[in-house]
Design an enzyme around this catalytic site. Structure first.
Site, PDB file in Angstrom:
ATOM      1  N   ILE A   6       0.854  -1.193   0.000  1.00 27.94           N
ATOM      2  CA  ILE A   6       0.000   0.000   0.000  1.00 27.94           C
ATOM      3  C   ILE A   6       0.884   1.235   0.000  1.00 27.94           C
ATOM      4  O   ILE A   6       1.728   1.399   0.883  1.00 27.94           O
ATOM      5  CB  ILE A   6      -0.927   0.039   1.229  1.00 27.94           C
ATOM      6  CG1 ILE A   6      -1.630  -1.298   1.446  1.00 27.94           C
ATOM      7  CG2 ILE A   6      -1.957   1.161   1.079  1.00 27.94           C
ATOM      8  CD1 ILE A   6      -2.339  -1.403   2.784  1.00 27.94           C
ATOM      9  N   TYR A 155      -3.215  17.044 -12.838  1.00 30.55           N
ATOM     10  CA  TYR A 155      -3.874  16.005 -12.052  1.00 30.55           C
ATOM     11  C   TYR A 155      -4.835  15.189 -12.915  1.00 30.55           C
ATOM     12  O   TYR A 155      -4.800  13.947 -12.904  1.00 30.55           O
ATOM     13  CB  TYR A 155      -4.617  16.655 -10.889  1.00 30.55           C
ATOM     14  CG  TYR A 155      -5.250  15.667  -9.923  1.00 30.55           C
ATOM     15  CD1 TYR A 155      -4.460  14.894  -9.089  1.00 30.55           C
ATOM     16  CD2 TYR A 155      -6.635  15.530  -9.854  1.00 30.55           C
ATOM     17  CE1 TYR A 155      -5.032  13.994  -8.194  1.00 30.55           C
ATOM     18  CE2 TYR A 155      -7.210  14.643  -8.961  1.00 30.55           C
ATOM     19  CZ  TYR A 155      -6.410  13.876  -8.144  1.00 30.55           C
ATOM     20  OH  TYR A 155      -6.994  12.978  -7.266  1.00 30.55           O
TER      21      TYR A 155
END
Length: 249
Positions: A6, A155
């Site tokens: 993760i 983004y």
């Protein structure tokens, strides 16, 4: 034992994901630039096997040796029932019209949001190629990949790239003897540092800042804990991978 990798576990969704995945049946490899001491303490109290590996995902060329190191830490005498990669780390900046963005800020955005997940995925698949069991990759994308706003060109573009990358890898895996399942997911609008960052942007740089401030004031943002629970539910669902891009959890 299930093995999880993760990224972005220092705060927000990544921290909540790691915390909710804590159990004696899981081993977590948590990656972020700085160690999350509170998360490490929670792992100790819950008797969860965790390896916290401080790592800056901007160091793209070091991801391959990092994965070699991480896989060398997995005990050889345990029965592994699944490998899971969650590419969660992301960055919003720069938020401004494209001509105001520096080259360095654009490089860092695409490195963290797109190139790092690509290289992470490549190495995850390389190291699990001969593993016959459950293998799943969850890429945290964004509705910004599809629903565009001004001043978020870096983004939105990098997250759209994550979606396309996930689709391509999913197609490649169809031809593998032991395929991995891949999903790119839009987690929704969450009350994290990223949202605080965009609310602090000037209206000159981001014309929609007032709407984001209003949503926060009206309590319309999801909590990281709620979002993490929904993501984990998706990760373990039987139909994971049947739709590569998941817009609504």
């Amino acid at each position: 034992m299930k093995i999880f990798f993760i990224t972005g576990t220092s705060r927000g969704i990544g921290e909540a994901l790691a915390e909710q995945l804590m159990t004696e049946e899981h081993h977590l490899f948590c990656l972020s630039r700085t160690e999350n001491e509170q998360l490490i303490e929670r792992a100790i109290h819950s008797k969860t096997s965790m390896t916290y590996y401080p790592f800056d995902l901007n160091q793209l060329l070091q991801i391959e040796p990092m994965f070699t190191a991480l896989f060398s830490m997995i005990p050889q005498d345990i029965e592994i029932t699944g490998f899971y990669l969650i590419n969660n780390a992301g960055m919003l900046a720069p938020v401004a019209p494209i001509e105001l963005n520096s080259a360095q800020s654009m490089i860092e955005n695409v490195s963290i949001n797109l190139l790092a997940p690509m290289i992470m995925t490549a190495n995850f698949l390389k190291h699990t190629k001969e593993y016959e069991g459950d293998k799943r990759i969850m890429n945290i994308s964004s509705g910004s990949a599809r629903y565009l706003l001004p001043s978020q060109s870096c983004y939105s573009t990098s997250k759209a790239g994550v979606d396309s990358f996930s689709k391509s890898v999913s197609l490649e895996q169809l031809n593998q003897p032991y395929p991995a399942k891949v999903v790119s997911v839009y987690p929704g609008m969450i009350d994290t540092g990223m949202q605080a960052e965009i609310r602090a942007t000037s209206k000159a740089d981001f014309p929609y800042v007032d709407q984001f401030i209003q949503m926060a004031e009206e309590g319309k943002l999801q909590t990281p804990e709620y979002t993490a629970a929904k993501l984990i539910e998706l990760l373990f669902s039987e139909d994971f991978g049947s739709s590569v891009v998941v817009e609504n959890m």
